[in-house]
Design an enzyme around this catalytic site. Structure first.
Site, mmCIF file in Angstrom:
data_model
loop_
_atom_site.group_PDB
_atom_site.id
_atom_site.type_symbol
_atom_site.label_atom_id
_atom_site.label_comp_id
_atom_site.label_asym_id
_atom_site.label_seq_id
_atom_site.Cartn_x
_atom_site.Cartn_y
_atom_site.Cartn_z
ATOM 1 N N ASP A 124 -18.952 -14.628 1.820
ATOM 2 C CA ASP A 124 -18.428 -13.917 2.983
ATOM 3 C C ASP A 124 -17.040 -13.348 2.725
ATOM 4 O O ASP A 124 -16.058 -14.093 2.702
ATOM 5 C CB ASP A 124 -18.393 -14.881 4.173
ATOM 6 N N ASP A 155 -17.376 -6.143 4.951
ATOM 7 C CA ASP A 155 -17.666 -7.544 5.244
ATOM 8 C C ASP A 155 -19.072 -7.899 4.763
ATOM 9 O O ASP A 155 -20.065 -7.528 5.385
ATOM 10 C CB ASP A 155 -17.533 -7.782 6.752
#
Length: 336
Positions: free
Chosen positions: A17, A232
């Site tokens: 992430d 992201d």
């Protein structure tokens, strides 16, 4: 992302992430945990596991994610994500193994109370953001601020991630764009997305997310463009301002010779039946200094059998999600 924690190494998987920093895994005793198909890490079985005291450097590294000190003087962390997933537990250090390389005394979260929206062979999160607690920063002397991943759009094909000298993106077709850091939100990598085009029609994005985005670290050249979209890997869909989305939707409906259908999930803005193959027009993201043609396999996704939807949606925050990154080797160089 496959990695191991502890001595002897205990293999597990976490979501890689770039939009968060703290690496954590579910830990025994799991007082309130989500079901995972993998065994849960038990720190009692690791010879190198240590909890962090409340006055330790490891606790300080967690920063704003630190929770209250426990009555055993163990530093706590408390995380809440944009999708309302949560993790609470002990801040600890242990040996982290990625591939053939092991790193001692890496700070991570041992999660005892966790609730998440994701599922599958996953025990937690691997934080690849820009602040000091992230794996990229903690392993800086070994990986030099470089990592790269290739996300496959095919369910039967593996995705890959690499660090350090193996993570340099080069060769024919390689393109680059600078990223900006907001000093008040140092986790996020902001890119400058000037416009998105469908075929030969281009639609601009607003250029600045806030007045203080674009404060760059020492040694990195300041560009004239401020970031306006977060890249992201932990967010699935790409989100853009509603006016940009409506323009994209209008143009796509002109260029795709089929009648749109209702979105069965209420999440997408444009869907089609896949009874006939959808011919996806060329969609290009125009970043500062470079253009990136998005993969058709990532631009429309089969969300239910027979129904395919556009993976860019309107949002209050602009995010370049992982479906817009599929089929490319995406490299990050924090020291470029």
């Amino acid at each position: 992302m496959k990695y191991s924690i502890g001595t002897p190494p205990f293999e597990t998987y976490g979501i890689a992430d770039t939009g968060s920093d703290v690496t954590w895994t579910q830990c025994e005793p799991c007082t309130d945990c989500f079901p995972q198909s993998l065994p849960v890490f038990d720190p009692k079985h690791s010879k190198s596991y240590k909890t962090a005291s409340c006055d330790s450097d490891a606790c300080a590294l967690v920063g704003s994610s630190a929770g209250e000190c426990s009555n055993r003087n163990v530093c706590q962390y408390q995380l809440t994500y944009g999708d309302n997933s949560q993790s609470v537990g002990d801040v600890a250090t242990d040996t982290l193994t990625i591939g053939d390389s092991s790193f001692k005394n890496v700070v991570f979260g041992c999660g005892h109370q966790n609730s998440v929206t994701f599922s599958g062979n996953v025990s937690g999160i691997v934080g690849l953001g820009n602040s000091n607690i992230s794996i990229v920063k903690q392993l800086d002397k070994d990986v030099g601020g470089k990592f790269a991943y290739c996300l496959s759009s095919q369910p039967d094909s593996k995705s890959h991630i690499s660090f350090g000298k193996d993570a340099i993106v080069k060769g024919t077709g390689a393109v680059s764009t600078p990223f900006d850091i907001n000093p008040e939100q140092s986790t996020f990598y902001y890119l400058s997305l000037e416009s998105i085009s469908v075929g030969d029609q281009s639609f601009p994005l607003k250029q600045s997310v806030s007045s203080n985005v674009g404060g760059r670290r020492a040694g990195i050249k300041k560009t004239s463009a401020n970031g306006n979209i977060i890249i992201d890997s932990g967010t699935t869909l790409t989100m853009v301002p509603s006016d940009t989305f409506e323009s994209l939707k209008s143009e796509l409906t002109k260029q795709i010779p089929k009648t749109p259908i209702d979105d069965p999930q209420g999440q997408f803005g444009l869907c089609y039946s896949t009874s006939d193959k959808i011919e996806v027009p060329k969609i290009v993201a125009h970043f500062s200094g470079t253009d990136l043609e998005l993969s058709p396999r990532g631009s429309f996704l089969e969300v239910e059998e027979g129904i395919s939807c556009f993976t860019i949606i309107p949002g209050s925050i602009s995010i370049f999600g992982n479906l817009s990154e599929v089929d490319y080797l995406v490299g990050y160089d924090l020291k470029a």
